[in-house]
Design an enzyme around this catalytic site. Structure first.
Site, PDB file in Angstrom:
ATOM      1  N   ASP A 182       0.827  -1.203   0.000  1.00  0.00           N
ATOM      2  CA  ASP A 182       0.000   0.000   0.000  1.00  0.00           C
ATOM      3  C   ASP A 182       0.868   1.263   0.000  1.00  0.00           C
ATOM      4  OD1 ASP A 182      -2.546   1.439   0.415  1.00  0.00           O
ATOM      5  OD2 ASP A 182      -1.662   1.944   2.358  1.00  0.00           O
ATOM      6  N   GLU A 241       1.200  -0.709  -5.065  1.00  0.00           N
ATOM      7  CA  GLU A 241       0.172   0.310  -5.296  1.00  0.00           C
ATOM      8  C   GLU A 241       0.896   1.620  -5.597  1.00  0.00           C
ATOM      9  OE1 GLU A 241      -3.303   3.128  -3.734  1.00  0.00           O
ATOM     10  OE2 GLU A 241      -1.637   2.584  -2.443  1.00  0.00           O
TER      11      GLU A 241
END
Ligand code: GLC
Length: 637
Positions: free
Chosen positions: A274, A316
């Site tokens: 993330d 990401e």
């Protein structure tokens, strides 16, 4: 480096074999690991020893079912690049309430053809200060309302037995302000404070603000927060309750890597890194994509190759294309296995709103020129907003300036533009920059919601066609297509969040509604929108899985259609050629393409003539030429 039996006697043959295997794998990476580590942490030999010990401990804890998965994947390292992969992304709470509930729904997931399941963050996270689970207060505990770690492992075992790979987020840029380290830091513990970015005054934070952009300019302005208890300022790039971790402290890297490997050992196959571009900060920079970030990602990759080589890293990286591809690393020093095709996604919605494919063709030409080994995750919608990171340099040649163009896209996709059937909402509208982003489900953005409310059959027909065409186009791209849960049933926006004070400020909840199981019952009914989309997608998925031309190893190119409203994509692999055409314009089109070969329409099964193809607005075709037809097994005629 060897850690042997002095600390823990290698009492069984199995353990001895595991230690040997660890040392074999470690030795393969040792040189690079050492150089890379010491380049980030010069002179920190003891910390490096600790890091290696942690890797060994994690490897010795690897459960048998994951060791088996590792072996199978090492035998077939490109296991995730074929045409049979199909992903789905979901919130456990919205889909099935709990992890146990989700286990009961695995038949449905299989019925959708899904073999890659991405569960949104499910680790402990304080209610009301969770950013949808992206503020983790304990990396070893599941949110109580969803179940516990043993439920997660039970789910992973079920998934493995069905051939479904499990993906989970690893939220590594920050912790929740309720994490044990943050609590200790607040209480004044200097070691804990050194895991974050703490400052006695606003001088340095103000200096950072000169060069660091804002992620949530409206919902969480600024990159720092005053921490009353500590009497200090703390860095909070995202929400004020998400404290940025300081990876310049080697203890942070060691403990966070151990947390990641802990998840891998619970049965997670794919780790979504993330917000990875943000994990290294330097004063005077944008604090995005710094070279040290790449060293850290490579260290994580090497750690996985040693401990859990069947694991895939999904980065990401929501950045412009030139910043994204470096996260694949080089062929001999790979970083992430997969990245989001984020600019293509945003450009797709631009194309829906403008009905003009020129920018999409320009964007795809760049993606198609990348090495085939670069595996992208293709998606139409996900849990986040759509940010308008488009190639404005390209658009400017047609007189489309950045600010007015974003305004147009937002007006069109929120349905404020006259005649627009889309129904979305703005996200983080920054009036200073005219920079709002956008939320909404695929179905609502395609006009299904508006058509249903108006009871207009023709509009519904057009909206359903557009929805299916967008999915077909996504399935035509190389990589892994990932459906956003609910999209398979044309699920519409959920406006309930407006009434929930914990969610009302964050319009991303518009497209994070609960799964509607009553609607799911209509999935077999061809006369209902749910059935049209569900059955339509199943047909596309089956055709895709049945034809090697959709394999990630195929050649891919743009097919000239002679029409700015129509996108053409060609693919070739092992004797199969595909010509795919998508009509984004508002009108019916007759297209002729200059590609050789007798072809068949893959969906109707009928012969087709490339010299004259009729496509309604929102229509598409997949035309296949099979050059192996009529050939003998040895390839001769
Ligand atoms: C990622 C997530 C997003 C979250 C942010 C902070 O961008 O996709 O939902 O708000 O990270 O963790």
């Amino acid at each position: 480096m060897i850690w042997n039996s002095t600390e823990a006697p290698a009492d069984t043959a199995r353990e001895r074999a595991l230690r040997e295997e660890f040392q074999r794998r470690y030795a393969l990476c040792e040189e690079e690991l050492t150089t890379l580590y010491l380049s980030l942490y010069p002179g920190q030999r003891q910390a490096f020893e600790d890091f290696g010990q942690m890797l060994q401990k994690s490897f010795l804890e690897r459960p048998a079912f994951m060791l088996e998965a590792d072996e199978a994947r090492l035998r077939d390292p490109r296991w995730y690049t074929g045409n049979g992969m199909l992903g789905m992304l979901m919130y456990v709470s919205a889909f099935a309430g709990t992890l146990q509930g989700l286990r009961q729904k695995l038949d449905y997931i299989e019925e959708c053809g899904v073999n890659y399941l991405h569960l949104m963050p499910l680790l402990e996270s304080p209610a009301g200060r969770s950013d949808g689970g992206y503020a983790v207060s304990d990396f070893r505990r599941v949110q109580q309302s969803l179940g516990d770690m043993s439920d997660l492992t039970a789910l992973a075992v079920d998934c493995h037995s069905r051939g479904v790979a499990l993906c989970l987020d690893f939220v590594m840029n920050h912790t929740s302000e309720d994490h044990a380290w943050a609590k200790a830091a607040r209480a004044g513990d200097p070691e804990a404070q050194s895991r974050y970015f703490f400052y006695d005054s606003w001088d340095i934070p103000d200096a950072y603000e000169k060069t660091v952009p804002q992620v949530f300019p409206t919902t969480a302005p600024g990159n720092f927060t005053w921490c009353e208890e500590a009497g200090k300022v703390v860095m909070t790039t995202f929400y004020p309750y998400q404290w940025d971790l300081n990876y310049a402290n080697p203890a942070v890297l060691r403990d966070m890597t151990e947390n990641m490997l802990y998840l891998c050992n619970r049965g997670v196959d794919i780790i979504r890194l993330d917000a990875v571009p943000y994990i290294w900060k330097e004063l005077g920079t944008s604090c995005r994509n710094l070279p040290q970030v790449h060293s850290l990602v490579r260290l994580l990759r090497l750690s996985c190759e040693i401990v859990c080589p069947g694991t895939l890293l999904l980065g990401e990286v929501v950045m412009e294309p030139s910043k994204v591809t470096p996260y694949f690393g080089d062929a001999d020093r790979p970083e992430c296995h997969m990245l989001y095709n984020v600019t293509t996604m945003a450009t797709t919605w631009h194309t829906v709103a403008t009905r003009d494919t020129r920018l999409l063709k320009h964007q795809l030409a760049q993606v198609f020129a990348l090495p085939r080994e670069h595996t992208f995750l293709n998606y139409l919608r996900c849990h986040d907003d759509i940010g308008w990171g488009l190639d404005y340099g390209f658009l400017e040649q047609f007189g489309m300036g950045q600010v007015p163009h974003k305004k147009y896209l937002n007006e069109y996709l929120t349905g404020r533009w006259p005649g627009s059937p889309a129904r979305g909402e703005l996200y983080n509208d920054d009036p200073r920059l005219g920079d709002a982003r956008l939320c909404g489900t695929t179905a609502s953005l395609c006009g299904i919601e508006a058509a249903r409310r108006q009871g207009d059959a023709d509009s519904m027909e057009r909206a359903l066609r557009l929805d299916l065409m967008l999915h077909a186009y996504m399935f035509t791209l190389s990589g892994i297509p990932v459906l956003y849960s609910g999209d398979e049933l044309a699920q519409e926006n959920d406006y309930n969040y407006h009434a929930d004070p914990l969610k009302a400020e964050d319009s991303r909840w518009l497209h994070r509604g609960d799964m509607d199981w009553l609607r799911a019952e209509k999935r077999g009914d061809e006369t209902a929108p749910e059935g049209r989309i569900f059955r339509g997608l199943r047909q596309l998925e089956r055709v895709r899985a049945a034809h090697r031309v959709f394999d990630g190893g195929a050649d891919v190119w743009l097919v000239q259609t002679g029409d700015d409203g129509v996108l053409g994509i060609g693919r070739y692999h092992e004797g199969e050629k595909l010509v795919a055409l998508f009509n984004f314009s508002a009108d019916e089109k007759r297209v002729s393409v200059d590609e050789l070969g007798e072809c068949a329409d893959l969906l109707s099964g009928e012969d087709a003539d490339m010299g004259c193809i009729r496509l309604p607005s929102g229509g598409f075709v997949w035309l296949l030429c099979d050059f192996t037809k009529g050939q003998n097994a040895d390839g001769t005629d």
